[in-house]
Motif scaffolding. Structure first.
Motif, PDB file in Angstrom:
ATOM      1  N   GLN A  17      46.230  31.517  47.110  1.00  0.00           N
ATOM      2  CA  GLN A  17      45.505  30.271  47.372  1.00  0.00           C
ATOM      3  C   GLN A  17      44.412  30.051  46.319  1.00  0.00           C
ATOM      4  O   GLN A  17      44.252  28.946  45.796  1.00  0.00           O
ATOM      5  N   GLN A  18      43.658  31.106  46.017  1.00  0.00           N
ATOM      6  CA  GLN A  18      42.608  30.997  45.001  1.00  0.00           C
ATOM      7  C   GLN A  18      43.212  30.698  43.629  1.00  0.00           C
ATOM      8  O   GLN A  18      42.723  29.852  42.888  1.00  0.00           O
ATOM      9  N   LEU A  19      44.282  31.397  43.306  1.00  0.00           N
ATOM     10  CA  LEU A  19      44.922  31.245  42.005  1.00  0.00           C
ATOM     11  C   LEU A  19      45.429  29.822  41.807  1.00  0.00           C
ATOM     12  O   LEU A  19      45.180  29.187  40.785  1.00  0.00           O
ATOM     13  N   LEU A  25      44.012  23.435  33.699  1.00  0.00           N
ATOM     14  CA  LEU A  25      42.858  24.035  33.043  1.00  0.00           C
ATOM     15  C   LEU A  25      42.623  23.354  31.704  1.00  0.00           C
ATOM     16  O   LEU A  25      43.554  22.804  31.105  1.00  0.00           O
ATOM     17  N   THR A  26      41.400  23.410  31.235  1.00  0.00           N
ATOM     18  CA  THR A  26      41.057  22.881  29.917  1.00  0.00           C
ATOM     19  C   THR A  26      40.490  24.008  29.082  1.00  0.00           C
ATOM     20  O   THR A  26      39.569  24.700  29.509  1.00  0.00           O
ATOM     21  N   GLN A  27      41.072  24.198  27.917  1.00  0.00           N
ATOM     22  CA  GLN A  27      40.580  25.226  27.001  1.00  0.00           C
ATOM     23  C   GLN A  27      40.005  24.549  25.769  1.00  0.00           C
ATOM     24  O   GLN A  27      40.700  23.806  25.079  1.00  0.00           O
ATOM     25  N   ILE A  28      38.737  24.810  25.510  1.00  0.00           N
ATOM     26  CA  ILE A  28      38.066  24.240  24.342  1.00  0.00           C
ATOM     27  C   ILE A  28      38.136  25.261  23.214  1.00  0.00           C
ATOM     28  O   ILE A  28      37.776  26.430  23.391  1.00  0.00           O
ATOM     29  N   ASP A  39      43.460  32.197  27.009  1.00  0.00           N
ATOM     30  CA  ASP A  39      42.072  32.500  27.370  1.00  0.00           C
ATOM     31  C   ASP A  39      41.675  31.930  28.724  1.00  0.00           C
ATOM     32  O   ASP A  39      41.159  32.641  29.576  1.00  0.00           O
ATOM     33  N   GLU A  40      41.874  30.658  28.929  1.00  0.00           N
ATOM     34  CA  GLU A  40      41.469  30.027  30.193  1.00  0.00           C
ATOM     35  C   GLU A  40      42.305  30.534  31.361  1.00  0.00           C
ATOM     36  O   GLU A  40      41.792  30.710  32.465  1.00  0.00           O
ATOM     37  N   ILE A  41      43.572  30.764  31.120  1.00  0.00           N
ATOM     38  CA  ILE A  41      44.434  31.308  32.177  1.00  0.00           C
ATOM     39  C   ILE A  41      43.929  32.688  32.573  1.00  0.00           C
ATOM     40  O   ILE A  41      43.756  32.988  33.760  1.00  0.00           O
ATOM     41  N   ASP A  42      43.686  33.533  31.575  1.00  0.00           N
ATOM     42  CA  ASP A  42      43.197  34.891  31.853  1.00  0.00           C
ATOM     43  C   ASP A  42      41.858  34.870  32.577  1.00  0.00           C
ATOM     44  O   ASP A  42      41.636  35.630  33.522  1.00  0.00           O
ATOM     45  N   THR A  43      40.972  33.988  32.146  1.00  0.00           N
ATOM     46  CA  THR A  43      39.663  33.870  32.788  1.00  0.00           C
ATOM     47  C   THR A  43      39.820  33.504  34.262  1.00  0.00           C
ATOM     48  O   THR A  43      39.160  34.081  35.133  1.00  0.00           O
ATOM     49  N   HIS A  44      40.698  32.566  34.549  1.00  0.00           N
ATOM     50  CA  HIS A  44      40.910  32.141  35.936  1.00  0.00           C
ATOM     51  C   HIS A  44      41.527  33.271  36.764  1.00  0.00           C
ATOM     52  O   HIS A  44      41.100  33.520  37.894  1.00  0.00           O
TER      53      HIS A  44
END
Length: 111
Positions: A17-19, A25-28, A39-44
């Protein structure tokens, strides 16, 4: 005696549910940084794993237990639950949408 208020399946369900709460996602990407497309996927994913770890601790019936007992129960349940998450993480990586934004300047420094 069951020391957990939630089943293993309940912990997995909480993680999923959290995932899946962030399917876009937005990666700058700043000009001075190396682009890693995950990066953003891993961070999440890491954020969700931390939330799950905290959730496990919150759902231990801690009455009469020492901190060491709670830590042992947390470690035991984590070793049971975390390997079950791989299939959900792989599916999430396939399905999540990441928008990449390139910025032609270095990352701003924070003071």
């Amino acid at each position: 005696m069951d020391f957990y208020k939630i089943t293993t399946e309940g912990f997995v369900s909480y993680f999923v549910q959290q995932l899946r709460s962030e399917m876009k996602l937005t990666q700058i990407n700043y000009s001075d940084e190396f682009l890693d497309p995950h990066d953003e996927i891993d961070t999440h994913i890491i954020k969700c794993q931390k939330k799950l770890s905290d959730y496990i601790v919150q759902n231990i019936n801690s009455t009469g237990l020492t901190e060491d007992d709670i830590s042992e129960l947390h470690d035991r349940k984590s070793k049971e639950v975390f390997p079950l998450l791989d299939q959900y993480i792989e599916k999430y990586i396939e399905e999540v949408q990441v928008d990449y934004v390139d910025v032609d300047e270095p990352r701003p420094t924070t003071n």
